[in-house]
Design an enzyme around this catalytic site. Structure first.
Site, PDB file in Angstrom:
ATOM      1  N   CYS A 173      -4.946  12.192  12.209  1.00  0.00           N
ATOM      2  CA  CYS A 173      -5.609  10.892  12.106  1.00  0.00           C
ATOM      3  C   CYS A 173      -5.521  10.241  13.476  1.00  0.00           C
ATOM      4  O   CYS A 173      -5.122  10.863  14.460  1.00  0.00           O
ATOM      5  CB  CYS A 173      -4.927  10.039  11.036  1.00  0.00           C
TER       6      CYS A 173
ATOM      7  N   LYS B  34       0.846  -1.211   0.000  1.00  0.00           N
ATOM      8  CA  LYS B  34       0.000   0.000   0.000  1.00  0.00           C
ATOM      9  C   LYS B  34       0.876   1.253   0.000  1.00  0.00           C
ATOM     10  O   LYS B  34       0.649   2.183  -0.775  1.00  0.00           O
ATOM     11  CB  LYS B  34      -0.873   0.015   1.250  1.00  0.00           C
ATOM     12  N   ASN B  35       1.913   1.245   0.846  1.00  0.00           N
ATOM     13  CA  ASN B  35       2.694   2.475   1.041  1.00  0.00           C
ATOM     14  C   ASN B  35       3.713   2.722  -0.058  1.00  0.00           C
ATOM     15  O   ASN B  35       4.399   3.740  -0.037  1.00  0.00           O
ATOM     16  CB  ASN B  35       3.363   2.455   2.416  1.00  0.00           C
TER      17      ASN B  35
ATOM     18  N   ASP C   1       4.672   0.389  11.933  1.00  0.00           N
ATOM     19  CA  ASP C   1       3.418  -0.228  11.484  1.00  0.00           C
ATOM     20  C   ASP C   1       3.273  -1.668  11.969  1.00  0.00           C
ATOM     21  O   ASP C   1       2.172  -2.213  11.942  1.00  0.00           O
ATOM     22  CB  ASP C   1       3.317  -0.205   9.953  1.00  0.00           C
TER      23      ASP C   1
ATOM     24  N   ARG D 231      -8.601  -0.437   4.637  1.00  0.00           N
ATOM     25  CA  ARG D 231      -7.728   0.556   3.989  1.00  0.00           C
ATOM     26  C   ARG D 231      -6.404  -0.076   3.575  1.00  0.00           C
ATOM     27  O   ARG D 231      -5.787   0.347   2.598  1.00  0.00           O
ATOM     28  CB  ARG D 231      -7.435   1.701   4.983  1.00  0.00           C
TER      29      ARG D 231
ATOM     30  N   ARG E 235      -0.712  14.948  12.199  1.00  0.00           N
ATOM     31  CA  ARG E 235       0.263  14.490  11.198  1.00  0.00           C
ATOM     32  C   ARG E 235       0.842  15.734  10.528  1.00  0.00           C
ATOM     33  O   ARG E 235       0.405  16.154   9.481  1.00  0.00           O
ATOM     34  CB  ARG E 235      -0.418  13.561  10.194  1.00  0.00           C
TER      35      ARG E 235
HETATM   36  C1  EPZ Z   1       4.336   6.785   6.228  1.00  0.00           C
HETATM   37  O1  EPZ Z   1       3.603   7.815   6.873  1.00  0.00           O
HETATM   38  C2  EPZ Z   1       3.390   5.595   6.145  1.00  0.00           C
HETATM   39  N1  EPZ Z   1       2.211   5.954   5.355  1.00  0.00           N
HETATM   40  C3  EPZ Z   1       2.949   5.172   7.547  1.00  0.00           C
HETATM   41  O2  EPZ Z   1       2.139   4.008   7.411  1.00  0.00           O
HETATM   42  C4  EPZ Z   1       4.199   4.809   8.344  1.00  0.00           C
HETATM   43  O3  EPZ Z   1       3.811   4.486   9.668  1.00  0.00           O
HETATM   44  C5  EPZ Z   1       5.158   6.008   8.368  1.00  0.00           C
HETATM   45  O4  EPZ Z   1       5.477   6.397   7.003  1.00  0.00           O
HETATM   46  C6  EPZ Z   1       6.467   5.684   9.080  1.00  0.00           C
HETATM   47  O5  EPZ Z   1       7.080   4.614   8.450  1.00  0.00           O
HETATM   48  C7  EPZ Z   1       2.305   5.916   4.013  1.00  0.00           C
HETATM   49  O6  EPZ Z   1       3.341   5.642   3.451  1.00  0.00           O
HETATM   50  C8  EPZ Z   1       1.040   6.224   3.257  1.00  0.00           C
HETATM   51  P1  EPZ Z   1       6.535  10.149   8.285  1.00  0.00           P
HETATM   52  P2  EPZ Z   1       4.194   9.331   6.893  1.00  0.00           P
HETATM   53  O7  EPZ Z   1       6.411  11.377   7.492  1.00  0.00           O
HETATM   54  O8  EPZ Z   1       4.825   9.623   5.588  1.00  0.00           O
HETATM   55  C9  EPZ Z   1       6.607  13.296  11.843  1.00  0.00           C
HETATM   56  C10 EPZ Z   1       0.253   2.665   7.749  1.00  0.00           C
HETATM   57  O9  EPZ Z   1      -0.219   2.136   8.760  1.00  0.00           O
HETATM   58  N2  EPZ Z   1       6.588  14.305  10.772  1.00  0.00           N
HETATM   59  O10 EPZ Z   1       7.770   9.334   8.195  1.00  0.00           O
HETATM   60  O11 EPZ Z   1       3.141  10.233   7.380  1.00  0.00           O
HETATM   61  C11 EPZ Z   1       5.256  12.586  11.959  1.00  0.00           C
HETATM   62  O12 EPZ Z   1       4.397  13.344  12.776  1.00  0.00           O
HETATM   63  C12 EPZ Z   1       0.755   4.087   7.810  1.00  0.00           C
HETATM   64  O13 EPZ Z   1       0.378   2.091   6.636  1.00  0.00           O
HETATM   65  C13 EPZ Z   1       6.752  15.640  11.102  1.00  0.00           C
HETATM   66  O14 EPZ Z   1       6.916  15.994  12.263  1.00  0.00           O
HETATM   67  O15 EPZ Z   1       5.317   9.165   8.004  1.00  0.00           O
HETATM   68  C14 EPZ Z   1       5.605  11.269  12.587  1.00  0.00           C
HETATM   69  O16 EPZ Z   1       5.715  11.434  13.984  1.00  0.00           O
HETATM   70  C15 EPZ Z   1       0.557   4.706   9.186  1.00  0.00           C
HETATM   71  N3  EPZ Z   1       6.710  16.580  10.118  1.00  0.00           N
HETATM   72  C16 EPZ Z   1       6.980  10.972  12.001  1.00  0.00           C
HETATM   73  O17 EPZ Z   1       7.504  12.228  11.512  1.00  0.00           O
HETATM   74  C17 EPZ Z   1       6.538  16.223   8.792  1.00  0.00           C
HETATM   75  O18 EPZ Z   1       6.540  17.121   7.923  1.00  0.00           O
HETATM   76  C18 EPZ Z   1       6.949   9.964  10.863  1.00  0.00           C
HETATM   77  O19 EPZ Z   1       6.228  10.543   9.820  1.00  0.00           O
HETATM   78  C19 EPZ Z   1       6.370  14.855   8.475  1.00  0.00           C
HETATM   79  C20 EPZ Z   1       6.411  13.915   9.476  1.00  0.00           C
END
Ligand code: EPZ
Length: 420
Positions: free
Chosen positions: A116, A22-23, A308, A400, A121
Site C-alpha cells: 500500500c 476502525k482498527n 498513525d 476509509r 506490507r
Molecule cells: C495495523 O497495521 C493498523 N491497521 C495500522 O493502521 C497501524 O499503523 C499498524 O497496525 C501499526 O500500529 C489495522 O489495524 C487495520 P503491523 P498492521 O503488522 O497490522 C511489519 C491506519 O492508518 N510487518 O503491526 O499491518 C510491517 O511491514 C493503519 O489505520 C512485517 O514485517 O501493522 C510494518 O513495518 C495504517 N511482517 C510493521 O511490521 C509481518 O508479517 C508494523 O506492522 C507483519 C508486519
C-alpha cells in the site's frame, strides 16, 4: 472523484463524539465468522468497514447496519473458503480474515495482500505463526493455499520477532478454537488487540492478555452462537481532531473517547503549548496563540507514540516556532505527506526514518493530493490553518478511516466543502 475545498483561518472548536475504532472493528468483523449471529455497536461507518462486510457476505453471511450498529448473521447459503483478489485488494488489512476462515473451515485461499502507500506490507510473521499452529501453506502465483491437515490447529508457544498488530490478531483468531494452549510472546499490545480479545471472550473464548506482552489462549471446542459487543473508540480519530484544534488556536472537547489510549500523544500537545484536560471519556484541548515545536516524536508499538498519529501531528508542527523532529520506526515509507505539506510552504527535510520540520510563520493554500489515509488527514489539518483555499484530491483515502470527516469539521467551524 470527490475533492475537498478548505478555506484556512477558521478556528476548530466545540464538541465532537469520536466514532468507533476502525482498527478494532475490522478484526472483530473477521471474528464474527466464528459466531452465527453478532451484533456490533459503535461500529464506524467507513469504506474499510464496508469492504469487510463485503468479504463477510462473500463468505456466507448477511450483514446490515442500523446507525452505528452492524449485525452479521451466518446464512449458510454459500460456502466459500477463499477471498477473491478483488475483495482482498479492496482493503489491505483483509489478511486478518485468514485466521478466522481457518478456524471456521480448516482451509482458505487468499491472495497475497497488496502493498500500500506505506510500502510493502509483508505478512511473514502471520504465516510463520500459522504454520507453527499446524497450518499447511503453499504460495501459489500470488495466492496462499492454506489447509489444516488435522482439521484443527494445535496450540503452541509463539515468539513474535516484532509485535505485529495484524499477526497478533490472526493468531488470536486462529488459536481460540485450536487444541490446547497457545502462548504468544512479544505480542502487540494495542487497545485494538484487547478489544478483539474482549469480543472473542464474550463469545466464550479463553484469552488472557498479560502486562508483559504475553497472551495466553486456551483453545475451546466451540464459541457461542450469538454475541452482542461494543467497539472501543477510535484513538487516532480523536488525536486527528485534536490536531485540527491545536493548529487553528481552537478549543475542542472530544467525547466518547478513552483518554488512556492517547497517553503517548497528549504530552506532545502540551509540549506544543496546548492546554489539555482529560476527564472520564473526554479530552479537552485549547490551542495556543503560538505553537511550540515537539523536540522528538518516535513512533513505537503501543504504548509508545502511534505511527498513525505521526502525520497529523507533523502537520501541526509545520507552523510551530522552532524545529520538530519525527522518527518513523514502524513503516518504511510513511512520509509521503511531506511533499504535499511542502507545497503549502512547510519546511521539512527527510533523511531515511527521520523528518526534521522547521516551523514557518504561515502556510499558504495549494492543490494537494491525499497519499494515504493518515497523510490525507494531515494535509487537511494543514489546510485548516493555511492562508487561502486549498483543494484536496483523492479524498477516498480519508473516507476509509474517518466517519463524516468534512461534516464534522464543518460543524466545528471549518470552511470545508466537498465536490460531488
Ligand atoms: C495495523 O497495521 C493498523 N491497521 C495500522 O493502521 C497501524 O499503523 C499498524 O497496525 C501499526 O500500529 C489495522 O489495524 C487495520 P503491523 P498492521 O503488522 O497490522 C511489519 C491506519 O492508518 N510487518 O503491526 O499491518 C510491517 O511491514 C493503519 O489505520 C512485517 O514485517 O501493522 C510494518 O513495518 C495504517 N511482517 C510493521 O511490521 C509481518 O508479517 C508494523 O506492522 C507483519 C508486519
Amino acid at each position: 472523484m470527490s475533492n475537498y475545498f478548505i478555506e484556512g483561518g477558521h478556528r476548530i472548536g466545540g464538541e465532537l463524539a469520536v466514532h468507533g475504532a476502525k482498527n478494532a472493528a475490522l478484526p472483530i468483523l473477521a471474528a464474527t465468522l466464528l459466531c452465527e449471529n453478532s451484533i456490533l455497536h459503535n461500529c464506524p461507518s467507513l469504506s474499510d468497514v464496508e469492504a469487510a462486510c463485503h468479504i463477510l457476505e462473500y463468505l456466507g453471511c448477511d450483514t446490515s447496519r442500523q446507525g452505528d450498529t452492524v449485525s452479521v448473521r451466518w446464512n449458510g447459503a454459500q460456502i466459500h473458503h477463499n477471498i477473491p483478489d478483488s475483495l482482498m485488494r479492496e482493503m489491505r488489512s483483509s489478511v486478518v480474515f485468514l485466521g478466522a476462515i481457518l478456524s471456521r473451515w480448516g482451509e482458505a485461499r487468499v491472495s497475497f495482500p497488496g502493498g500500500c502507500e506505506l510500502g510493502p506490507r509483508p505478512i511473514d510473521i502471520h504465516l510463520a505463526a500459522l504454520r507453527k499452529l499446524g497450518v499447511w501453506i503453499e504460495e501459489d502465483h500470488g495466492y496462499l493455499n492454506c489447509r489444516v491437515p488435522d482439521g484443527r490447529m494445535q496450540g503452541c508457544e509463539l515468539i513474535l520477532p516484532f509485535p505485529s498488530v495484524g499477526a497478533t490478531e490472526n493468531i488470536l483468531l486462529a488459536a481460540c478454537l485450536a487444541k490446547g494452549e497457545t502462548v504468544v510472546r512479544n505480542a502487540a499490545r494495542e487497545p485494538e488487540i484487547s478489544d478483539l480479545a474482549g469480543f472473542l471472550n464474550a463469545c466464550g473464548a479463553k484469552i488472557e492478555i498479560r502486562p508483559d506482552s504475553t497472551i495466553v489462549i486456551e483453545g475451546v471446542d466451540s464459541l457461542a452462537r450469538q454475541v452482542e459487543y461494543t467497539v472501543i473508540p477510535d484513538r487516532i480519530a480523536a488525536a486527528t481532531y485534536l490536531c485540527a484544534a491545536a493548529i487553528t488556536q481552537g478549543e475542542l472537547t472530544v467525547t466518547h473517547c478513552e483518554p488512556a489510549h492517547l497517553a503517548a500523544i497528549l504530552p506532545h500537545f502540551e509540549e506544543m503549548g496546548c492546554r489539555v484536560i482529560t476527564e472520564e471519556d473526554k479530552i479537552h484541548l485549547q490551542g495556543p496563540g503560538q505553537l511550540l515545536p515537539v523536540r522528538s516524536v518516535r513512533t513505537m508499538p503501543y504504548p509508545g507514540f502511534p505511527t498513525d498519529a505521526q502525520s497529523p501531528l507533523m502537520a501541526v508542527s509545520t507552523i510551530a516556532q522552532g524545529t520538530s523532529i519525527f522518527i518513523e520506526n514502524i513503516f518504511e515509507n510513511r512520509y509521503k505527506h511531506v511533499s504535499e505539506l511542502m507545497r503549502m510552504g512547510a519546511s521539512i527535510k527527510v533523511e531515511g526514518r527521520v523528518a526534521i520540520v522547521e516551523g514557518v510563520p504561515a502556510l499558504h493554500s495549494a492543490t494537494l493530493q491525499c497519499t494515504d489515509l493518515r497523510g490525507g488527514a494531515a494535509i487537511s489539518i494543514a489546510a485548516l490553518a493555511a492562508q487561502g483555499v486549498s483543494e484536496i484530491t483523492d479524498i477516498k483515502h480519508i473516507q476509509r478511516g474517518y466517519e463524516n470527516f468534512d461534516k464534522n469539521l464543518s460543524r466545528l467551524g471549518a470552511k470545508i466543502t466537498r465536490s460531488r
